[in-house]
Design an enzyme around this catalytic site. Structure first.
Site, short mmCIF file in Angstrom:
data_model
loop_
_atom_site.label_atom_id
_atom_site.label_comp_id
_atom_site.label_asym_id
_atom_site.label_seq_id
_atom_site.Cartn_x
_atom_site.Cartn_y
_atom_site.Cartn_z
CB CYS A 253 -2.29 4.07 -8.27
SG CYS A 253 -1.98 4.34 -6.50
CG ASN A 254 -4.51 10.17 -8.36
OD1 ASN A 254 -4.38 11.21 -8.99
ND2 ASN A 254 -5.55 9.37 -8.53
CB THR A 255 -0.95 7.11 -3.56
OG1 THR A 255 -2.26 7.55 -3.23
CG2 THR A 255 -0.04 7.32 -2.35
CB ALA A 256 1.48 4.52 -7.71
CG ASP B 220 -1.94 1.11 1.15
OD1 ASP B 220 -1.63 2.22 1.62
OD2 ASP B 220 -3.04 0.87 0.61
NE ARG B 221 -0.42 1.95 -4.13
CZ ARG B 221 -1.21 0.88 -4.02
NH1 ARG B 221 -0.70 -0.30 -3.68
NH2 ARG B 221 -2.52 0.96 -4.20
CB THR B 222 -1.83 5.63 1.72
OG1 THR B 222 -2.34 6.28 0.55
CG2 THR B 222 -2.14 6.49 2.93
CE LYS C 118 -7.30 1.86 -1.94
NZ LYS C 118 -6.88 1.23 -3.20
CB CYS D 107 -8.07 8.55 -4.42
SG CYS D 107 -8.11 6.76 -4.10
CB THR E 47 -4.61 8.40 -0.35
OG1 THR E 47 -3.40 8.77 -1.03
CG2 THR E 47 -5.45 7.52 -1.26
#
Length: 494
Positions: free
Chosen positions: A321-324, A286-288, A407, A438, A365
């Site tokens: 995936c924005n966080t990635a 998980d990136r977050t 999710k 997100c 996120t």
């Protein structure tokens, strides 16, 4: 001793006919020696045998899995600069093969067409080939302006096919009787007015010099092929656009992104759509959790997925995936294939389509917000990026990760209410454009040019849709160039 550095790697596929492959390879070695270029070339003879379903003493009537054998062999030779394929049957499907493999295939028919032009364009050509090659009209495709002569069906069956495939034929290693039979076939072609005779079967090509020694005007097909390959290096074929997708981050967002690719592609049939290759790995950490809670670093898993996509011929890589995107900079440094940056594309979209909006809200996120990747992407833009306060950010987190969040498979109820509350909060603070930052959020609130919330109207932007439209545009430009057409629009690769 000074090491030699090979400037070109040529390979010969010899498994379809070992004698023919060996003859072609021998001619290639001799030609390089005569040119003084031996040290400049690396040569490979791939002799992995093809198991013919019809056996060695019967003329093949169909491809019978030959294409699959060729694909595996050519794929194993992917790093060569060119492959010579001494098999006329295989050249009947060369376009389909070339579309699926990266290594350039040197076209024996192109070599023969150029040779015939160079020797004065004789009016009638005699062709000695298999029945299958004749039925596929291979020579008609490459010699549309020439009259072609073939032996009669009776001569083909009892003379030509016997000379090649018979128990005392060329494939069994016998030449004397076979040459006598082929001489009779050549005589029939000459009676039909043939000025030049072209061996259209690689086994016959391997003994062309023996026929020429008997005074017959037979082209040494293999020598022509070798000379052409050395004089005309094959460029790597222009490739149709293939989009690589790092999937599983998250799973529903990956499917949503693929649907948007399809939706935004102008297509009238299946074949008009973009080729996709997806590495769907929900086990990427998980990136977050990594960015805000010191969880497992996903960099290696993301990089590995990108490298697999690159190895499979991706023209560009998308990560829905924005966080990635907090990891893009370090990943891109090790890739030759560009990652289409969803955040950069979103900022470009705002600059082009949302002029006059000076406050842009970001729903994302906690990891995306903590990494400030959107703030970095928007640096220098004529708008400010604002994010929710802690209380409303908790609402966004619950909408994404909560037990009844997106999710977990929910798009209505509590998750939607939480998201609307955070959206209203940003609107009250002056945001007139809000980024759904997100990739799961557009599953709850789709993009909208004028969404009413808290008595205000805001533009809801979906970065996944923006990324999909950008990838479609890139595919259009790349495919137009591959087809030799003018590209519409300026969709430069990021």
């Amino acid at each position: 001793m000074t090491p030699h550095f090979h400037s070109r790697h040529l390979a010969v596929v010899g498994g379809l006919g070992r004698l023919a492959g060996a003859d072609l390879y021998s001619k290639l070695v001799k030609a390089l020696a005569l040119r003084g270029d031996t040290d400049r070339y690396r040569l490979t003879l791939e002799q992995h045998g093809y198991q013919r379903p019809c056996g060695h003493h019967a003329e093949p009537a169909a491809m019978d899995g030959r294409e699959l054998y060729l694909y595996d062999t050519l794929d194993a030779l992917a790093h060569a600069d060119g492959v010579l394929l001494p098999c006329f049957m295989s050249h009947t499907c060369i376009d389909a093969l070339q579309a699926e493999v990266r290594v350039p295939i040197v076209n024996v028919m192109g070599a023969l067409a150029r040779h015939i032009d160079d020797v004065g364009r004789p009016r009638r050509l005699g062709i000695l080939c298999t029945r299958y090659v004749r039925e596929q009209r291979l020579f008609e495709r490459y010699f549309p302006d020439h009259a072609l002569a073939y032996v009669s069906n009776d001569t083909h069956e009892h003379v030509v096919a016997s000379a090649v495939y018979g128990e005392r034929g060329l494939m069994a290693g016998h030449t004397d009787g076979a040459i006598d039979k082929l001489q009779r076939a050549c005589a029939e072609l000459l009676r039909q007015g043939a000025e030049v005779i072209i061996p259209g079967a690689s086994e016959i090509a391997a003994v062309a010099h023996l026929l020429a020694q008997r005074g017959l005007p037979v082209v040494d097909t293999h020598q022509v092929y070798v000379d052409f390959a050395l004089a005309h290096p094959e460029p790597h074929p222009a490739r149709a656009f293939k989009l690589g997708i790092v999937g599983g981050i998250g799973p529903a967002a990956t499917v949503d992104f693929m649907q948007k690719i399809v939706r935004h592609t102008a297509a009238e049939r299946d074949q008009d759509h973009i080729r996709l290759i997806v590495d769907h790995n929900p086990q990427i950490p998980d990136r977050t959790a990594n960015l805000v809670a010191n969880g497992t670093d996903p960099t290696l898993a993301l990089y590995s997925a990108c490298k697999r996509l690159e190895a499979n011929g991706a023209s560009a890589v998308a990560m829905p995936c924005n966080t990635a995107h907090a990891y893009v900079e370090r990943i891109q440094a090790g890739l030759a294939t560009p990652i289409v940056n969803m955040l950069t594309e979103t900022v470009r979209h705002i600059a082009a389509h949302c002029r006059g909006h000076d406050t842009v809200g970001l729903l994302a996120t906690s990891g995306t917000i903590a990494s400030r990747v959107y703030h970095d992407a928007a640096r220098g833009s004529p708008f400010d990026v604002i994010v929710p306060d802690d209380a409303h950010q908790a609402e966004v987190t619950d909408a994404i990760y909560g037990s009844r969040g997106v999710k977990a498979g929910y798009t209505e109820g509590r998750c939607k209410g939480s998201l609307l509350a955070a959206l209203a909060h940003l609107a009250r603070r002056g945001a007139s454009v809000v980024i759904l930052g997100c990739t799961e959020l557009p599953l709850v609130l789709p993009e909208h040019p004028a969404f009413d919330v808290a008595g205000k109207t805001v533009v809801l932007l979906d970065p996944t849709a923006i990324l999909a439209r950008r990838c479609v545009a890139l595919a259009g430009v790349t495919n137009a160039r591959a087809a030799g057409r003018p590209a519409n629009g300026a969709a430069a690769m990021p």
